[in-house]
Design a protein around this motif. Structure first.
Motif, PDB file in Angstrom:
ATOM      1  N   LEU A  98       0.823  -1.221   0.000  1.00 10.17           N
ATOM      2  CA  LEU A  98       0.000   0.000   0.000  1.00 10.17           C
ATOM      3  C   LEU A  98       0.847   1.257   0.000  1.00 10.17           C
ATOM      4  O   LEU A  98       0.320   2.358   0.108  1.00 10.17           O
ATOM      5  N   ASN A  99       2.151   1.132  -0.103  1.00 11.68           N
ATOM      6  CA  ASN A  99       3.012   2.321  -0.086  1.00 11.68           C
ATOM      7  C   ASN A  99       4.030   2.268  -1.212  1.00 11.68           C
ATOM      8  O   ASN A  99       5.229   2.240  -0.987  1.00 11.68           O
ATOM      9  N   CYS A 100       3.556   2.232  -2.439  1.00  7.04           N
ATOM     10  CA  CYS A 100       4.433   2.152  -3.615  1.00  7.04           C
ATOM     11  C   CYS A 100       4.889   3.558  -3.986  1.00  7.04           C
ATOM     12  O   CYS A 100       4.302   4.199  -4.849  1.00  7.04           O
ATOM     13  N   GLU A 101       5.929   4.040  -3.319  1.00  7.77           N
ATOM     14  CA  GLU A 101       6.415   5.381  -3.611  1.00  7.77           C
ATOM     15  C   GLU A 101       7.476   5.361  -4.699  1.00  7.77           C
ATOM     16  O   GLU A 101       7.514   6.238  -5.544  1.00  7.77           O
ATOM     17  N   VAL A 102       8.381   4.393  -4.670  1.00  6.66           N
ATOM     18  CA  VAL A 102       9.452   4.336  -5.662  1.00  6.66           C
ATOM     19  C   VAL A 102       9.382   3.050  -6.485  1.00  6.66           C
ATOM     20  O   VAL A 102       9.369   3.084  -7.701  1.00  6.66           O
ATOM     21  N   GLN A 103       9.307   1.897  -5.830  1.00  9.53           N
ATOM     22  CA  GLN A 103       9.280   0.634  -6.555  1.00  9.53           C
ATOM     23  C   GLN A 103       8.307  -0.323  -5.875  1.00  9.53           C
ATOM     24  O   GLN A 103       8.125  -0.267  -4.670  1.00  9.53           O
ATOM     25  N   CYS A 104       7.686  -1.151  -6.676  1.00 11.19           N
ATOM     26  CA  CYS A 104       6.736  -2.101  -6.098  1.00 11.19           C
ATOM     27  C   CYS A 104       6.459  -3.238  -7.073  1.00 11.19           C
ATOM     28  O   CYS A 104       6.710  -3.140  -8.268  1.00 11.19           O
ATOM     29  N   LEU A 105       5.913  -4.285  -6.524  1.00 13.15           N
ATOM     30  CA  LEU A 105       5.451  -5.443  -7.279  1.00 13.15           C
ATOM     31  C   LEU A 105       3.934  -5.328  -7.392  1.00 13.15           C
ATOM     32  O   LEU A 105       3.269  -4.920  -6.447  1.00 13.15           O
ATOM     33  N   TYR A 106       3.365  -5.659  -8.546  1.00 16.69           N
ATOM     34  CA  TYR A 106       1.917  -5.587  -8.721  1.00 16.69           C
ATOM     35  C   TYR A 106       1.410  -6.820  -9.458  1.00 16.69           C
ATOM     36  O   TYR A 106       2.165  -7.511 -10.125  1.00 16.69           O
ATOM     37  N   TRP A 107       0.134  -7.109  -9.285  1.00 16.57           N
ATOM     38  CA  TRP A 107      -0.522  -8.183 -10.023  1.00 16.57           C
ATOM     39  C   TRP A 107      -1.612  -7.560 -10.875  1.00 16.57           C
ATOM     40  O   TRP A 107      -2.050  -6.439 -10.634  1.00 16.57           O
ATOM     41  N   MET A 108      -2.038  -8.286 -11.883  1.00 16.53           N
ATOM     42  CA  MET A 108      -3.080  -7.775 -12.759  1.00 16.53           C
ATOM     43  C   MET A 108      -3.947  -8.920 -13.259  1.00 16.53           C
ATOM     44  O   MET A 108      -3.525 -10.077 -13.294  1.00 16.53           O
ATOM     45  N   ALA A 109      -5.164  -8.575 -13.611  1.00 14.58           N
ATOM     46  CA  ALA A 109      -6.107  -9.529 -14.191  1.00 14.58           C
ATOM     47  C   ALA A 109      -7.015  -8.754 -15.125  1.00 14.58           C
ATOM     48  O   ALA A 109      -7.222  -7.549 -14.951  1.00 14.58           O
ATOM     49  N   ALA A 141      -3.973 -12.832 -16.871  1.00 12.76           N
ATOM     50  CA  ALA A 141      -3.439 -12.519 -15.546  1.00 12.76           C
ATOM     51  C   ALA A 141      -1.941 -12.303 -15.685  1.00 12.76           C
ATOM     52  O   ALA A 141      -1.316 -12.821 -16.621  1.00 12.76           O
ATOM     53  N   GLY A 142      -1.375 -11.540 -14.764  1.00 10.95           N
ATOM     54  CA  GLY A 142       0.052 -11.287 -14.846  1.00 10.95           C
ATOM     55  C   GLY A 142       0.602 -10.648 -13.594  1.00 10.95           C
ATOM     56  O   GLY A 142      -0.132 -10.314 -12.655  1.00 10.95           O
ATOM     57  N   VAL A 143       1.909 -10.467 -13.605  1.00 12.34           N
ATOM     58  CA  VAL A 143       2.617  -9.782 -12.529  1.00 12.34           C
ATOM     59  C   VAL A 143       3.601  -8.802 -13.162  1.00 12.34           C
ATOM     60  O   VAL A 143       4.005  -8.965 -14.315  1.00 12.34           O
ATOM     61  N   GLY A 144       3.956  -7.798 -12.390  1.00 10.77           N
ATOM     62  CA  GLY A 144       4.902  -6.808 -12.886  1.00 10.77           C
ATOM     63  C   GLY A 144       5.685  -6.178 -11.757  1.00 10.77           C
ATOM     64  O   GLY A 144       5.332  -6.303 -10.581  1.00 10.77           O
ATOM     65  N   TYR A 145       6.768  -5.521 -12.142  1.00 13.42           N
ATOM     66  CA  TYR A 145       7.615  -4.797 -11.191  1.00 13.42           C
ATOM     67  C   TYR A 145       7.769  -3.378 -11.711  1.00 13.42           C
ATOM     68  O   TYR A 145       8.264  -3.168 -12.823  1.00 13.42           O
ATOM     69  N   ARG A 146       7.339  -2.394 -10.941  1.00 12.00           N
ATOM     70  CA  ARG A 146       7.307  -0.991 -11.359  1.00 12.00           C
ATOM     71  C   ARG A 146       8.351  -0.177 -10.603  1.00 12.00           C
ATOM     72  O   ARG A 146       8.541  -0.350  -9.408  1.00 12.00           O
ATOM     73  N   TYR A 147       9.015   0.721 -11.332  1.00 11.46           N
ATOM     74  CA  TYR A 147       9.944   1.682 -10.725  1.00 11.46           C
ATOM     75  C   TYR A 147       9.487   3.083 -11.094  1.00 11.46           C
ATOM     76  O   TYR A 147       9.387   3.415 -12.273  1.00 11.46           O
ATOM     77  N   MET A 148       9.195   3.896 -10.081  1.00 13.97           N
ATOM     78  CA  MET A 148       8.722   5.273 -10.292  1.00 13.97           C
ATOM     79  C   MET A 148       9.929   6.208 -10.380  1.00 13.97           C
ATOM     80  O   MET A 148      10.624   6.428  -9.392  1.00 13.97           O
ATOM     81  N   TRP A 149      10.184   6.764 -11.555  1.00 12.50           N
ATOM     82  CA  TRP A 149      11.283   7.709 -11.729  1.00 12.50           C
ATOM     83  C   TRP A 149      10.889   9.073 -11.185  1.00 12.50           C
ATOM     84  O   TRP A 149      11.694   9.741 -10.537  1.00 12.50           O
ATOM     85  N   THR A 150       9.677   9.499 -11.504  1.00 15.67           N
ATOM     86  CA  THR A 150       9.114  10.740 -10.973  1.00 15.67           C
ATOM     87  C   THR A 150       7.671  10.447 -10.584  1.00 15.67           C
ATOM     88  O   THR A 150       7.180   9.334 -10.766  1.00 15.67           O
ATOM     89  N   ARG A 151       6.977  11.447 -10.098  1.00 18.81           N
ATOM     90  CA  ARG A 151       5.562  11.274  -9.747  1.00 18.81           C
ATOM     91  C   ARG A 151       4.713  10.975 -10.986  1.00 18.81           C
ATOM     92  O   ARG A 151       3.667  10.355 -10.901  1.00 18.81           O
ATOM     93  N   ASP A 152       5.198  11.395 -12.162  1.00 19.03           N
ATOM     94  CA  ASP A 152       4.429  11.257 -13.399  1.00 19.03           C
ATOM     95  C   ASP A 152       4.900  10.111 -14.302  1.00 19.03           C
ATOM     96  O   ASP A 152       4.144   9.638 -15.130  1.00 19.03           O
ATOM     97  N   PHE A 153       6.143   9.685 -14.182  1.00 21.21           N
ATOM     98  CA  PHE A 153       6.714   8.730 -15.138  1.00 21.21           C
ATOM     99  C   PHE A 153       7.229   7.494 -14.414  1.00 21.21           C
ATOM    100  O   PHE A 153       7.918   7.598 -13.396  1.00 21.21           O
ATOM    101  N   ASP A 154       6.909   6.319 -14.941  1.00 24.04           N
ATOM    102  CA  ASP A 154       7.468   5.082 -14.397  1.00 24.04           C
ATOM    103  C   ASP A 154       7.742   4.098 -15.518  1.00 24.04           C
ATOM    104  O   ASP A 154       7.207   4.215 -16.619  1.00 24.04           O
ATOM    105  N   THR A 155       8.599   3.139 -15.233  1.00 23.72           N
ATOM    106  CA  THR A 155       8.849   2.019 -16.134  1.00 23.72           C
ATOM    107  C   THR A 155       8.548   0.739 -15.358  1.00 23.72           C
ATOM    108  O   THR A 155       8.600   0.716 -14.128  1.00 23.72           O
ATOM    109  N   SER A 156       8.219  -0.309 -16.085  1.00 23.57           N
ATOM    110  CA  SER A 156       7.933  -1.581 -15.433  1.00 23.57           C
ATOM    111  C   SER A 156       8.277  -2.732 -16.370  1.00 23.57           C
ATOM    112  O   SER A 156       8.346  -2.569 -17.581  1.00 23.57           O
ATOM    113  N   ILE A 157       8.496  -3.881 -15.760  1.00 24.50           N
ATOM    114  CA  ILE A 157       8.656  -5.140 -16.479  1.00 24.50           C
ATOM    115  C   ILE A 157       7.435  -5.971 -16.118  1.00 24.50           C
ATOM    116  O   ILE A 157       7.086  -6.089 -14.941  1.00 24.50           O
ATOM    117  N   GLU A 158       6.786  -6.538 -17.148  1.00 23.30           N
ATOM    118  CA  GLU A 158       5.493  -7.183 -16.912  1.00 23.30           C
ATOM    119  C   GLU A 158       5.412  -8.517 -17.655  1.00 23.30           C
ATOM    120  O   GLU A 158       5.758  -8.601 -18.822  1.00 23.30           O
TER     121      GLU A 158
END
Length: 186
Positions: A98-109, A141-158
């Motif tokens: 619940l605190n993904c400020e810079v990097q986090c793992l996420y799931w999707m469906a 369904a899937g999983v991903g890893y997100r890295y927040m570069w700024t408040r507006d821009f992020d990259t992720s591997i999914e």
């Protein structure tokens, strides 16, 4: 009479507040929600042909300003030279923390609708010429890893798994993809 007017005023005010709270346009204008666009590029593999090739997708969605979840409309394309797939879908992404400020793992469906152009199929070292079109809807369904570069821009591997199953007269299996994504929030 005062009690009746008080009860009516209370009911009307909570109804008005609920309507205001459920209005996504108002939420975007107030900064509670943000529009997010994503471009993903990578590789995909259809199970029956076992060939990896280009997989790409683009999406537009909505996310709260704190960014704990995201709902998106997605278009993706895969073509391995034998089977071409255009798919449209709705995806729901949720962060594991619940605190993904810079990097986090996420799931999707989500749920997809795919248009398939099936040329040839290789099954048990035998090539079948199909030359047929088909369409189907299926879950993913899937999983991903997100890295927040700024408040507006992020990259992720999914990593995404699409349960395609039977289209035309063949069970195509599943369509898997691994993408690098670039997302921007407005």
């Amino acid at each position: 009479m005062k009690k009746i007017l008080f009860a009516l005023a209370l009911m009307c005010s909570t109804t008005a507040a609920a309507v205001e709270w459920n209005n996504p346009i108002e939420g975007i204008c107030l900064g509670e929600y943000r529009v997010i666009t994503t471009l993903g590029l990578g590789v995909g593999e259809l199970q029956i042909n076992d060939d990896q090739d280009f997989f790409g997708y683009a999406s537009v969605g909505i996310t709260p300003a704190v960014g704990l979840w995201q709902v998106e409309l997605r278009y993706s394309n895969f073509d391995d030279g034998r089977v071409s797939v255009d798919q449209w879908g709705v995806n729901f992404k949720v962060d594991f923390t619940l605190n993904c400020e810079v990097q986090c793992l996420y799931w999707m469906a989500g749920w997809n609708y795919g248009d398939f152009d099936v040329g040839t199929i290789e099954w048990r070292d035998t090539i079948f010429v199909v030359n047929d079109d088909g369409s189907d809807d299926y879950w993913n369904a899937g999983v991903g890893y997100r890295y927040m570069w700024t408040r507006d821009f992020d990259t992720s591997i999914e990593y995404n798994y699409n349960d395609v199953d039977r289209v035309t007269d063949f069970d195509l299996g599943h369509l898997r993809s691994l993408t690098v994504n670039f997302a921007y929030r407005f």
